[in-house]
Design a protein around this motif. Structure first.
Motif, PDB file in Angstrom:
ATOM      1  N   MET A  10       2.523  81.780  17.971  1.00 13.95           N
ATOM      2  CA  MET A  10       2.588  81.050  19.236  1.00 13.95           C
ATOM      3  C   MET A  10       3.594  79.927  19.099  1.00 13.95           C
ATOM      4  O   MET A  10       3.524  79.131  18.156  1.00 13.95           O
ATOM      5  CB  MET A  10       1.225  80.473  19.630  1.00 13.95           C
ATOM      6  CG  MET A  10       1.269  79.714  20.948  1.00 13.95           C
ATOM      7  SD  MET A  10      -0.373  79.192  21.523  1.00 13.95           S
ATOM      8  CE  MET A  10       0.095  78.378  23.077  1.00 13.95           C
ATOM      9  N   VAL A  56       3.427  84.496  21.605  1.00 12.62           N
ATOM     10  CA  VAL A  56       2.962  83.828  22.821  1.00 12.62           C
ATOM     11  C   VAL A  56       3.725  82.518  22.954  1.00 12.62           C
ATOM     12  O   VAL A  56       3.882  81.785  21.964  1.00 12.62           O
ATOM     13  CB  VAL A  56       1.442  83.557  22.773  1.00 12.62           C
ATOM     14  CG1 VAL A  56       0.988  82.759  24.001  1.00 12.62           C
ATOM     15  CG2 VAL A  56       0.671  84.862  22.663  1.00 12.62           C
ATOM     16  N   LEU A 100      -4.039  85.590  21.386  1.00 13.65           N
ATOM     17  CA  LEU A 100      -3.678  85.450  19.975  1.00 13.65           C
ATOM     18  C   LEU A 100      -4.493  86.343  19.053  1.00 13.65           C
ATOM     19  O   LEU A 100      -4.089  86.569  17.908  1.00 13.65           O
ATOM     20  CB  LEU A 100      -3.835  83.981  19.545  1.00 13.65           C
ATOM     21  CG  LEU A 100      -2.950  82.987  20.313  1.00 13.65           C
ATOM     22  CD1 LEU A 100      -3.281  81.554  19.905  1.00 13.65           C
ATOM     23  CD2 LEU A 100      -1.471  83.285  20.070  1.00 13.65           C
TER      24      LEU A 100
END
Length: 246
Positions: A10, A56, A100
């Motif tokens: 992320m 992400v 995630l």
């Protein structure tokens, strides 16, 4: 050791970039160019080189620009939309938790990146994955010595390594200060009872320190962070110097 199947990352990219104004009045901070490239593209290259399976990216400030820039990378990239409410670093990760997965995840700040020697062998991200032990760690950070960093404005450092190998907060006068490079492996168990509201990842840092479960490894290369317009020139000079001397 972290399971390398289905590795996810992320990029924390939703900040306002207030210290980079006036540049960030019209450009989101991750897209501010450094040496002719948006900052986030340096990170994208690092993640691609490590074989990350899915990324992400959270967005808030000038989110349309961020989405347009990342569109060619979809579906490898998924957007976590924080347009309605900026959630800070910790809250942003909690909001994106469903994207995630249940395995340890790489978190990385969008306003910093690092340069790796051509003969480095294993990359810094690969070293993080290899060194992460979920039985003894909640987080494993990438850390730089002050002499291998550009743009860090805080005196001293952020953390020190204790004699048992765990990390604690740096305090003035302590030897061998280390700087957090804005990249770490985090175990998702930390997110289970976390508040669904704005909060900083520092809350997780302090909890992991108290539990003796915050660890770190040292960067191989040179780390750069760009927090102000003046820092761009310093970062570009470091990139040029690294390219010549490596």
């Amino acid at each position: 050791m972290a399971d390398k199947a289905g590795k996810r990352a992320m990029i924390l990219a939703a900040g306002l970039g207030t210290r980079l104004r006036p540049l960030t009045l019209t450009t989101p901070k991750p897209l501010v160019p450094v040496a002719g490239r948006p900052m986030i593209d340096y990170l994208i290259d690092l993640l691609k080189a490590d074989g990350i399976d899915h990324v992400v990216v959270n967005v808030h400030h000038l989110a349309d620009q961020m989405e347009a820039h990342l569109a060619p990378l979809m579906p490898w990239v998924t957007i976590s939309d924080e347009r309605e409410r900026l959630l800070d670093s910790g809250g942003g990760v909690v909001k994106a938790a469903h994207l995630l997965g249940a395995a340890p995840v790489l978190l990385i700040n969008a306003d910093s990146f690092w340069l790796e020697p051509a003969d480095a062998g294993e990359s810094n991200i690969a070293r993080l994955w290899s060194a992460f032990d979920p039985d003894t760690m909640d987080m494993l950070m990438l850390l730089a010595e002050p002499g291998q960093s550009t743009g860090h404005e805080k005196a001293g450092g952020d953390f020190v390594v204790r004699s048992d190998g765990r990390l604690s907060r740096y305090r003035e006068g302590l030897a061998d200060p280390l700087i957090y490079c804005g990249a770490m492996i985090l175990h998702p168990r930390l997110l289970q009872d976390a508040p669904r509201e704005p909060f900083s990842l520092n809350r997780f840092f302090d909890a992991a320190i108290a539990a003796g479960r915050l660890h770190g490894i040292r960067l191989n290369g040179h780390w750069l962070t760009v927090g102000t317009p003046e820092a761009i020139g310093a970062a570009e000079a470091a990139i040029a110097d690294f390219s010549v001397t490596r």
